[in-house]
Write a protein that holds these residues in place. Structure first.
Motif, PDB file in Angstrom:
ATOM      1  N   ALA A   1      -6.918  16.810   8.803  1.00  0.00           N
ATOM      2  CA  ALA A   1      -6.470  16.514   7.417  1.00  0.00           C
ATOM      3  C   ALA A   1      -5.239  17.327   7.022  1.00  0.00           C
ATOM      4  CB  ALA A   1      -7.508  16.778   6.410  1.00  0.00           C
ATOM      5  N   CYS A   2      -5.071  18.533   7.203  1.00  0.00           N
ATOM      6  CA  CYS A   2      -3.801  19.238   6.796  1.00  0.00           C
ATOM      7  C   CYS A   2      -2.734  18.774   7.605  1.00  0.00           C
ATOM      8  CB  CYS A   2      -4.197  20.769   6.776  1.00  0.00           C
ATOM      9  SG  CYS A   2      -5.416  21.322   5.808  1.00  0.00           S
ATOM     10  N   ASP A   3      -3.033  18.586   8.917  1.00  0.00           N
ATOM     11  CA  ASP A   3      -1.761  18.133   9.616  1.00  0.00           C
ATOM     12  C   ASP A   3      -1.389  16.831   9.395  1.00  0.00           C
ATOM     13  OD1 ASP A   3      -1.819  20.514  11.472  1.00  0.00           O
ATOM     14  OD2 ASP A   3      -3.123  19.503  12.966  1.00  0.00           O
ATOM     15  N   ASP A   4      -2.216  15.849   9.048  1.00  0.00           N
ATOM     16  CA  ASP A   4      -1.821  14.635   8.628  1.00  0.00           C
ATOM     17  C   ASP A   4      -1.178  14.789   7.524  1.00  0.00           C
ATOM     18  OD1 ASP A   4      -3.123  13.289  10.865  1.00  0.00           O
ATOM     19  OD2 ASP A   4      -4.810  12.461   9.920  1.00  0.00           O
ATOM     20  N   PHE A   5      -1.683  15.475   6.354  1.00  0.00           N
ATOM     21  CA  PHE A   5      -0.871  15.566   5.022  1.00  0.00           C
ATOM     22  C   PHE A   5       0.436  16.190   5.145  1.00  0.00           C
ATOM     23  CE2 PHE A   5       0.177  18.389   1.463  1.00  0.00           C
ATOM     24  CZ  PHE A   5       0.200  17.177   0.613  1.00  0.00           C
ATOM     25  N   ALA A   6       0.729  17.158   5.990  1.00  0.00           N
ATOM     26  CA  ALA A   6       1.868  17.743   6.281  1.00  0.00           C
ATOM     27  C   ALA A   6       2.832  16.893   6.833  1.00  0.00           C
ATOM     28  CB  ALA A   6       1.706  18.978   6.982  1.00  0.00           C
ATOM     29  N   SER A   7       2.406  16.032   7.961  1.00  0.00           N
ATOM     30  CA  SER A   7       3.508  15.426   8.552  1.00  0.00           C
ATOM     31  C   SER A   7       3.756  13.966   8.146  1.00  0.00           C
ATOM     32  CB  SER A   7       2.909  14.884  10.086  1.00  0.00           C
ATOM     33  OG  SER A   7       1.515  13.719   9.702  1.00  0.00           O
ATOM     34  N   ASP A   8       2.973  13.449   6.838  1.00  0.00           N
ATOM     35  CA  ASP A   8       3.467  12.310   6.081  1.00  0.00           C
ATOM     36  C   ASP A   8       3.824  12.383   4.764  1.00  0.00           C
ATOM     37  OD1 ASP A   8       2.825  11.222   8.809  1.00  0.00           O
ATOM     38  OD2 ASP A   8       1.024  10.164   8.293  1.00  0.00           O
ATOM     39  N   TYR A   9       3.575  13.777   4.295  1.00  0.00           N
ATOM     40  CA  TYR A   9       3.852  13.870   2.627  1.00  0.00           C
ATOM     41  C   TYR A   9       5.052  13.654   2.231  1.00  0.00           C
ATOM     42  CZ  TYR A   9       4.654  16.344  -1.675  1.00  0.00           C
ATOM     43  OH  TYR A   9       4.854  16.532  -3.048  1.00  0.00           O
ATOM     44  N   LYS A  10       6.322  13.964   3.200  1.00  0.00           N
ATOM     45  CA  LYS A  10       7.553  13.599   2.549  1.00  0.00           C
ATOM     46  C   LYS A  10       8.046  11.998   2.480  1.00  0.00           C
ATOM     47  CE  LYS A  10       9.856  17.910   3.194  1.00  0.00           C
ATOM     48  NZ  LYS A  10      10.954  18.576   3.649  1.00  0.00           N
ATOM     49  N   ALA A  11       7.093  11.495   3.378  1.00  0.00           N
ATOM     50  CA  ALA A  11       7.491   9.740   3.489  1.00  0.00           C
ATOM     51  C   ALA A  11       6.736   9.106   2.370  1.00  0.00           C
ATOM     52  CB  ALA A  11       6.961   9.303   4.861  1.00  0.00           C
ATOM     53  N   ALA A  12       5.654   9.578   1.965  1.00  0.00           N
ATOM     54  CA  ALA A  12       4.826   9.134   0.992  1.00  0.00           C
ATOM     55  C   ALA A  12       5.356   8.962  -0.467  1.00  0.00           C
ATOM     56  CB  ALA A  12       3.387   9.812   0.876  1.00  0.00           C
ATOM     57  N   GLN A  13       6.367   7.998  -0.591  1.00  0.00           N
ATOM     58  CA  GLN A  13       7.422   7.833  -1.865  1.00  0.00           C
ATOM     59  C   GLN A  13       6.877   6.802  -2.694  1.00  0.00           C
ATOM     60  OE1 GLN A  13       9.920   9.771  -2.714  1.00  0.00           O
ATOM     61  NE2 GLN A  13       9.091  11.175  -0.990  1.00  0.00           N
ATOM     62  N   THR A  14       6.106   5.834  -2.197  1.00  0.00           N
ATOM     63  CA  THR A  14       5.645   4.690  -3.134  1.00  0.00           C
ATOM     64  C   THR A  14       4.114   4.710  -3.180  1.00  0.00           C
ATOM     65  OG1 THR A  14       4.985   3.342  -1.221  1.00  0.00           O
ATOM     66  CG2 THR A  14       7.403   3.238  -1.995  1.00  0.00           C
ATOM     67  N   LYS A  15       3.541   4.135  -4.373  1.00  0.00           N
ATOM     68  CA  LYS A  15       2.151   4.304  -4.603  1.00  0.00           C
ATOM     69  C   LYS A  15       1.351   3.998  -3.443  1.00  0.00           C
ATOM     70  CE  LYS A  15      -1.104   2.905  -8.104  1.00  0.00           C
ATOM     71  NZ  LYS A  15      -1.387   2.036  -9.490  1.00  0.00           N
ATOM     72  N   GLN A  16       1.675   2.874  -2.778  1.00  0.00           N
ATOM     73  CA  GLN A  16       1.021   2.385  -1.512  1.00  0.00           C
ATOM     74  C   GLN A  16       0.902   3.434  -0.486  1.00  0.00           C
ATOM     75  OE1 GLN A  16      -1.108  -0.242  -1.448  1.00  0.00           O
ATOM     76  NE2 GLN A  16      -1.802   0.921   0.237  1.00  0.00           N
ATOM     77  N   ALA A  17       2.171   4.012  -0.373  1.00  0.00           N
ATOM     78  CA  ALA A  17       2.210   4.867   0.696  1.00  0.00           C
ATOM     79  C   ALA A  17       1.461   6.207   0.449  1.00  0.00           C
ATOM     80  CB  ALA A  17       3.650   5.461   1.040  1.00  0.00           C
ATOM     81  N   ARG A  18       1.131   6.596  -0.919  1.00  0.00           N
ATOM     82  CA  ARG A  18       0.652   7.708  -1.242  1.00  0.00           C
ATOM     83  C   ARG A  18      -0.969   7.555  -0.952  1.00  0.00           C
ATOM     84  NH1 ARG A  18       4.639   8.038  -5.316  1.00  0.00           N
ATOM     85  NH2 ARG A  18       3.128   6.995  -6.833  1.00  0.00           N
TER      86      ARG A  18
END
Length: 112
Positions: free
Chosen positions: A40-57
């Motif tokens: 879970a932490c790995d997934d969060f860290a790898s995709d956090y910066k790209a999660a700029q839109t509501k749907q991405a979040r």
């Protein structure tokens, strides 16, 4: 017919030995990162910066929660749920959830 009984007996014995073959009967330490929390932490860290839109979040929160909800590491499951609530709310709520989740990862010993 005898071969069939012998095969059945061998399979039953093998299954019985496998079920009893646990090498670690100690309970996991909830202060340490377990495998689910690590994923879970790995997934969060790898995709956090790209999660700029509501749907991405929302997508990231769902991905993180897939692993986090089976973790016994302190704070991981609870903060992943908060992350999901924030993902569907305002950017400020997302940031609060993201900060709390990241802190729970780091507190458990997660390293990038």
């Amino acid at each position: 017919m005898r071969t069939r009984h012998t095969t059945t007996l061998a399979v039953a014995l093998l299954l019985g030995l496998t079920a009893c073959g646990s090498t670690d009967d100690k309970p996991a330490d909830p202060t340490k990162l377990d495998a689910s929390a690590s994923l879970a932490c790995d997934d969060f860290a790898s995709d956090y910066k790209a999660a700029q839109t509501k749907q991405a979040r929302i997508d990231l929160a769902n991905k993180v929660n897939k692993w986090a909800q089976s973790s016994i590491t302190n704070g991981i499951a609870d903060n992943a749920r908060a992350l999901a609530r924030g993902a569907d709310a305002s950017p400020g709520a997302w940031q609060i959830g993201a900060d709390a989740f990241a802190k729970s990862c780091l507190d458990a010993g997660w390293k990038s």
